[in-house]
Design an enzyme around this catalytic site. Structure first.
Site, PDB file in Angstrom:
ATOM      1  N   ARG A   1       0.826  -1.218   0.000  1.00  0.00           N
ATOM      2  CA  ARG A   1       0.000   0.000   0.000  1.00  0.00           C
ATOM      3  C   ARG A   1       0.858   1.264   0.000  1.00  0.00           C
ATOM      4  O   ARG A   1       0.438   2.292  -0.543  1.00  0.00           O
ATOM      5  CB  ARG A   1      -0.943   0.000   1.204  1.00  0.00           C
TER       6      ARG A   1
ATOM      7  N   ILE B   1      -7.658   7.447  -1.772  1.00  0.00           N
ATOM      8  CA  ILE B   1      -7.457   6.008  -1.707  1.00  0.00           C
ATOM      9  C   ILE B   1      -8.307   5.534  -0.533  1.00  0.00           C
ATOM     10  O   ILE B   1      -8.237   6.094   0.554  1.00  0.00           O
ATOM     11  CB  ILE B   1      -5.960   5.649  -1.529  1.00  0.00           C
ATOM     12  N   SER B   2      -9.160   4.552  -0.767  1.00  0.00           N
ATOM     13  CA  SER B   2     -10.166   4.170   0.214  1.00  0.00           C
ATOM     14  C   SER B   2      -9.550   3.582   1.482  1.00  0.00           C
ATOM     15  O   SER B   2      -8.433   3.054   1.480  1.00  0.00           O
ATOM     16  CB  SER B   2     -11.138   3.142  -0.378  1.00  0.00           C
ATOM     17  N   GLN B   3     -10.312   3.673   2.565  1.00  0.00           N
ATOM     18  CA  GLN B   3      -9.956   3.021   3.823  1.00  0.00           C
ATOM     19  C   GLN B   3      -9.714   1.531   3.568  1.00  0.00           C
ATOM     20  O   GLN B   3     -10.499   0.873   2.896  1.00  0.00           O
ATOM     21  CB  GLN B   3     -11.099   3.204   4.813  1.00  0.00           C
TER      22      GLN B   3
END
Length: 229
Positions: A46, A72-74
């Protein structure tokens, strides 16, 4: 941030994701995420998909800005949306909203082919290069309005939308195979949004199930699709 610290942060994050899965089971029906999904989150670096200044918090369980008004999503949401699609290695997936390419990479770890659309040209170009550099060769990224989908590659076994339309686009429903699944956040920005799971039966009927409240950036375009049931 060195590799040892990143690995420790990644392991802690995976534990947090499974704990959050248990706490949200009453909404999602998924009290634990599958081995392939968790392995994908463990495998994808990530830190390579966030801004350089945000590497230190790459494995914090929250969304992060990637510029151009996008995020950028959780990680928990990435895991949940991937889990809900019940993907196999032969499946072809359409992703609407490439962003930095992180969710795309997670999908590529569990599916056969991923076709990803990004409306912001600079993000699409950067994500395409980043995914290629990290060995994700079963992914194609296209700079296009997400409401159009990718009819040239349809039909898809699964569709994931990573920005919130006010209504589920019929164009995307049309590109989903019979027996396919779609996961999509729906609602206006700064208002209550909900994550929906949609399924298309063998007769082509599309049914949706409201899951849990979420917060996504808006999906923009000219189409006015149908209201979820």
């Amino acid at each position: 941030m060195n590799e040892k610290r990143l690995a420790k942060a990644r392991r802690r994050l995976l534990d947090e994701i499974q704990a959050e899965a248990r706490s949200t089971e009453k909404w999602t029906g998924r009290g634990a995420f599958s081995g392939p999904v968790m392995a994908a989150l463990d495998q994808v670096p990530r830190e390579a998909f966030v801004r350089e200044s945000d590497v230190v918090s790459a494995y914090v369980n929250r969304p992060q800005s990637i510029g151009f008004g996008q995020t950028i999503s959780q990680p928990y949401i990435v895991a949940l949306m991937t889990e809900l699609l019940d993907l196999g290695r032969a499946d072809r997936v359409l992703e609407v909203g490439t962003g930095s390419g992180y969710q795309t990479a997670v999908l590529a770890e569990v599916a056969g082919e991923v076709f990803s659309i990004e409306a912001v040209e600079a993000l699409a170009t950067a994500a395409r290069r980043r995914l290629r550099d990290h060995g994700y060769h079963t992914v194609e990224v296209l700079n296009r309005d997400g409401f159009a989908g990718w009819p040239e590659k349809a039909p898809f076994d699964a569709i994931m939308v990573t920005a919130a339309p006010e209504r589920i686009p019929q164009t995307l429903v049309d590109q989903l195979k019979s027996g396919g699944r779609m996961v999509v956040p729906v609602g206006r920005v700064h208002d209550i949004q909900f994550l929906y799971l949609g399924t298309k039966d063998t007769d082509g009927r599309f049914e949706t199930h409201k899951l849990l409240p979420v917060a996504f950036v808006p999906m923009v375009g000219n189409e006015r699709p149908e209201e979820p049931q």
